[in-house]
Enzyme design. Structure first.
Site, mmCIF file in Angstrom:
data_model
loop_
_atom_site.group_PDB
_atom_site.id
_atom_site.type_symbol
_atom_site.label_atom_id
_atom_site.label_comp_id
_atom_site.label_asym_id
_atom_site.label_seq_id
_atom_site.Cartn_x
_atom_site.Cartn_y
_atom_site.Cartn_z
ATOM 1 N N SER A 173 80.686 71.885 52.259
ATOM 2 C CA SER A 173 81.839 72.473 51.577
ATOM 3 C C SER A 173 82.140 73.873 52.135
ATOM 4 C CB SER A 173 81.611 72.503 50.064
ATOM 5 O OG SER A 173 81.471 71.185 49.571
ATOM 6 N N LYS B 201 100.079 78.336 30.524
ATOM 7 C CA LYS B 201 99.141 79.441 30.385
ATOM 8 C C LYS B 201 97.849 78.945 29.741
ATOM 9 C CE LYS B 201 97.811 83.718 30.553
ATOM 10 N NZ LYS B 201 97.461 84.324 31.853
#
Length: 313
Positions: free
Chosen positions: A125, A177
């Site tokens: 990764s 949000k």
């Protein structure tokens, strides 16, 4: 009262003996403290290599952004006594920003010095993102490499909270949000928003792998499904350049980058705990244990490029 206690000479002698014994105790304590300080002082001064050398930059454990590490890399690029840099990697990855930071910094270092990556047990990764920032990549035949991809994890604890009778509410400035919320599934607009975030990072990751490894984009995409492979398979797929470790990396630097033979290899990052830092490290470990915190890295939040291998990573 005994006869001895009535003898003023005996009283004075006893008092003198008591004071002298206390003085010797104080002197012994001071001597012990000085010995400890002198002993720690031997480690307080870093042992910097003299003359030309090869620097080692160790990337171990979970990767995150680190301004001190960036400064160390910049100093390596500017140090004329550093003739090459070995990036020693043993990491499952970390945050996408941390991987990007290392990739970009190593690109600047690569422009100034020969660089070579050595993947030990694990370089996946964001750690693989780090490795491709160097000139050449070595890994053991059975090292773990790859895991080209990006991850965003979400825990839906809605049913658990409902069971225990907890109801969450919020006021937000917009519909996305603080989404996705952990008391509801990730679906609809929140899921699409996170998917776009992941895909943007993933496409950049694929692009730099294709560019640095000389692979076509379709070939890179075929390897970018998150899979991990051994070093041997990685070599066949073009993810690494050769099988080997640090000795082979040094031989490559000498043969291919004209680095002088038999240079000392010195670890430039991280700097080892020295002097009183050793005490701080010990006390920090004791404090973490007292608070019930793990010795290893704490779970990362947000967007990561990480191959999960458990708490030991």
């Amino acid at each position: 009262m005994t006869e001895q206690s009535n003898d003023p000479h005996a009283v004075i002698a006893a008092e003198t003996y008591r004071k002298s014994r206390g003085l010797w105790r104080v002197l012994a304590f001071i001597a012990l403290a000085l010995a400890i300080i002198v002993g720690l002082g031997r480690f307080a001064l870093p042992e910097t290599p003299v003359g030309d050398h090869i620097a080692r930059l160790v990337i171990d454990g979970t990767i995150a952004t680190d301004p001190e590490r960036l400064e160390a890399i910049e100093e390596l690029a500017e140090d004329d006594s550093v003739k090459a840099v070995i990036i020693a990697i043993n990491s499952p990855g970390g945050t996408t920003a941390g991987g990007e930071e290392l990739y970009e910094a190593l690109g600047q270092l690569r422009a100034a010095k020969p660089t070579v990556a050595v993947i030990k047990e694990l370089g996946a990764s964001a750690a693989y993102m780090t490795a491709i920032g160097t000139d050449h990549i070595f890994a053991r035949r059975l090292s773990i490499v790859g895991s080209i991809g990006v991850l965003y994890q979400h825990v839906n604890a809605g049913k658990l909270l409902e069971t225990v009778g907890v109801d969450l509410d919020k006021v937000a400035s917009g519909p996305l949000k603080a989404e996705p919320d952990f008391d509801e599934p990730m679906e609809g607009a929140p899921r699409a928003s996170i998917a776009a975030l992941v895909d943007d990072s993933f496409q950049w990751f694929v692009d730099i792998v294709a560019e640095r490894r000389g692979l076509t984009r379709p070939a890179t995409l075929a390897l970018a499904d998150g899979r991990i492979v051994t070093g041997r398979v990685g070599l066949e797929a073009g993810l690494i350049d050769a099988i080997g470790g640090e000795l082979e990396a040094i031989a490559w630097l000498e043969a291919e980058r004209d680095v002088p033979v038999d240079l000392e290899v010195s670890t430039a990052w991280p700097e080892p705990d020295q002097g009183f830092d050793l005490i701080g490290t010990f006390l920090n470990g004791q404090a973490r244990a007292a608070l019930g915190l793990p010795d290893g890295p704490i779970t990362l939040d947000g967007l990561v490029s990480l191959w999960q291998v458990g708490a030991a990573s």
